[in-house]
Design an enzyme around this catalytic site. Structure first.
Site, PDB file in Angstrom:
ATOM      1  CB  SER A  13      -0.807  -0.182   1.130  1.00 41.01           C
ATOM      2  OG  SER A  13      -0.413   0.178   2.314  1.00 41.01           O
ATOM      3  NE  ARG A  65      19.375 -13.522   8.939  1.00 39.53           N
ATOM      4  CZ  ARG A  65      18.449 -12.638   9.077  1.00 39.53           C
ATOM      5  NH1 ARG A  65      18.469 -11.490   8.425  1.00 39.53           N
ATOM      6  NH2 ARG A  65      17.110 -12.866   9.270  1.00 39.53           N
ATOM      7  CG  MET A  90       7.791  -6.985   6.587  1.00 42.05           C
ATOM      8  SD  MET A  90       8.009  -5.406   7.580  1.00 42.05           S
ATOM      9  CE  MET A  90       7.405  -5.898   8.967  1.00 42.05           C
ATOM     10  CG  LEU A  93      17.943  -3.984   4.717  1.00 42.93           C
ATOM     11  CD1 LEU A  93      17.791  -2.364   4.469  1.00 42.93           C
ATOM     12  CD2 LEU A  93      18.078  -4.628   3.397  1.00 42.93           C
ATOM     13  CG  HIS A 109       8.878   1.721  12.677  1.00 36.10           C
ATOM     14  ND1 HIS A 109       9.126   0.373  12.721  1.00 36.10           N
ATOM     15  CD2 HIS A 109       8.407   1.818  13.896  1.00 36.10           C
ATOM     16  CE1 HIS A 109       8.448  -0.298  13.720  1.00 36.10           C
ATOM     17  NE2 HIS A 109       8.250   0.822  14.611  1.00 36.10           N
ATOM     18  CG  ASP A 145      12.287  -0.389  13.693  1.00 37.06           C
ATOM     19  OD1 ASP A 145      12.310  -0.118  12.280  1.00 37.06           O
ATOM     20  OD2 ASP A 145      11.692  -1.185  13.947  1.00 37.06           O
TER      21      ASP A 145
HETATM   22  C1  GAR Z   1       3.543  -0.644   6.972  1.00 40.63           C
HETATM   23  O1  GAR Z   1       2.702  -0.442   7.942  1.00 40.63           O
HETATM   24  C2  GAR Z   1       4.906  -0.350   7.218  1.00 40.63           C
HETATM   25  O2  GAR Z   1       4.862   0.765   8.101  1.00 40.63           O
HETATM   26  C3  GAR Z   1       5.329  -1.494   8.075  1.00 40.63           C
HETATM   27  O3  GAR Z   1       5.005  -2.534   7.317  1.00 40.63           O
HETATM   28  C4  GAR Z   1       3.767  -1.970   6.524  1.00 40.63           C
HETATM   29  C5  GAR Z   1       3.868  -2.263   5.032  1.00 40.63           C
HETATM   30  O4  GAR Z   1       2.300  -2.056   4.558  1.00 40.63           O
HETATM   31  N1  GAR Z   1       6.847  -1.716   8.057  1.00 40.63           N
HETATM   32  C6  GAR Z   1       7.486  -2.003   9.147  1.00 40.63           C
HETATM   33  O5  GAR Z   1       6.926  -2.486  10.198  1.00 40.63           O
HETATM   34  C7  GAR Z   1       8.842  -1.942   8.954  1.00 40.63           C
HETATM   35  N2  GAR Z   1       9.452  -2.172  10.370  1.00 40.63           N
HETATM   36  P1  GAR Z   1       2.371  -1.975   3.040  1.00 40.63           P
HETATM   37  O6  GAR Z   1       3.051  -3.196   2.423  1.00 40.63           O
HETATM   38  O7  GAR Z   1       0.826  -2.029   2.799  1.00 40.63           O
HETATM   39  O8  GAR Z   1       3.074  -0.808   2.574  1.00 40.63           O
END
Ligand code: GAR
Length: 213
Positions: A13, A65, A90, A93, A109, A145
C-alpha cells in the site's frame, strides 16, 4: 533524473501511495525496480499495474542469510539507485547493505519512533494506553528502527480501537508522509544537521490526521 529502487515484502500500500504521487506530481525521478523477498507479495500486482519491473529474490531459496544478503546487495547495486526505499520490507538488512546505501536508504515504520520499535507496534500502543500513535519516515542506520527522522505523522488512539482499526488509521498517515519525504529527497531538500534532518527551505515535518470524535 533520480533513480529509485523500492523494496517490499507484502501488500504494497505504501508502494501504491508512492507510485500514485509520482504519477500525480511528475517527479524528476525514475522508479526503476521493485524488489521483493516474497514471491506471493500482493505488492507485485501493484508494481505490475504501474508498469514497474519486479525482481523476486525469495529468501527461502537461499541456503544462508549471508547468501541472500549478498545477492540482495548485488541486485540492488546493479540498478545504480540514488535512493532505496523500504516500503514494508520485512528483512533486516546486512551491515554491508546499510553501509553502501548510507544516506540513500529510507524506511517507514508504523510508530512514533523512538517509541515502539520492532513488530506489533499497534497492539503495543493500545496496551500502553497511549493517546497518540503514528508513523515515522527515517534514514536507515545500523540499529533497527533508529536513524535520522525525516517526517512523522500522528493519529489519535480511540478507546474502541483494535489493532486492525488503529493500523488502518496509521496507514493513512504513512501514505501522506512517505511520498512527502520522497519528494523532498528528489528535490534535494533534505539536509543532515548534526544527525537531525532539516528540510530546506523549511517545511513542516509533522503531519496529522483530522481527529474523528
Ligand atoms: C507498513 O505499515 C509499514 O509501516 C510497515 O509494514 C507495513 C507495510 O504495509 N513496516 C514495518 O513495520 C517496518 N519496520 P504495505 O506493504 O501496505 O506498505
Amino acid at each position: 533524473m533520480k533513480k529509485i529502487v523500492i523494496l517490499i515484502s507484502g501488500r504494497g500500500s505504501n508502494l501504491r501511495a508512492i507510485l500514485q504521487a509520482q504519477r500525480l506530481k511528475a517527479w524528476q525521478a525514475d522508479i526503476v525496480q521493485v524488489i521483493t523477498n516474497r514471491p506471493q507479495a500482493v505488492g507485485i500486482e501493484v508494481a505490475n499495474e504501474f508498469g514497474i519491473p519486479v525482481t523476486i529474490l525469495d529468501h527461502q531459496s537461499f541456503i544462508s542469510r549471508q547468501e541472500f544478503d549478498a545477492e540482495l546487495l548485488k541486485k540492488t547495486q546493479a540498478f545504480n539507485p540514488d535512493l532505496v526505499i523500504l516500503a514494508g520490507f520485512m528483512r533486516i538488512l546486512s551491515a554491508d547493505f546499510v553501509n553502501f546505501f548510507n544516506g540513500r536508504l529510507m524506511n517507514v515504520h508504523p510508530s512514533l519512533l523512538p517509541s515502539f520499535p520492532g513488530l506489533k507496534t499497534h497492539s503495543a500502543a493500545i496496551a500502553m494506553g497511549v493517546k497518540w500513535h503514528g508513523a515515522t519516515v527515517h534514514f536507515v542506520t545500523h540499529a533497527m528502527d533508529v536513524g535520522p527522522i525525516i517526517a512523522q505523522g500522528v493519529v489519535p488512539v480511540l478507546p474502541e480501537d483494535t489493532e486492525e482499526t488503529l493500523s488502518q488509521r496509521v496507514l493513512e498517515i504513512e501514505h501522506i508522509i512517505y511520498p512527502q519525504a520522497l519528494e523532498w529527497f528528489i528535490r534535494d531538500q533534505l539536509h543532515l544537521d548534526q544527525g537531525n534532518v532539516r528540510v530546506v527551505p523549511a517545511q513542516q515535518q509533522f503531519f496529522q490526521l483530522p481527529i474523528t470524535p
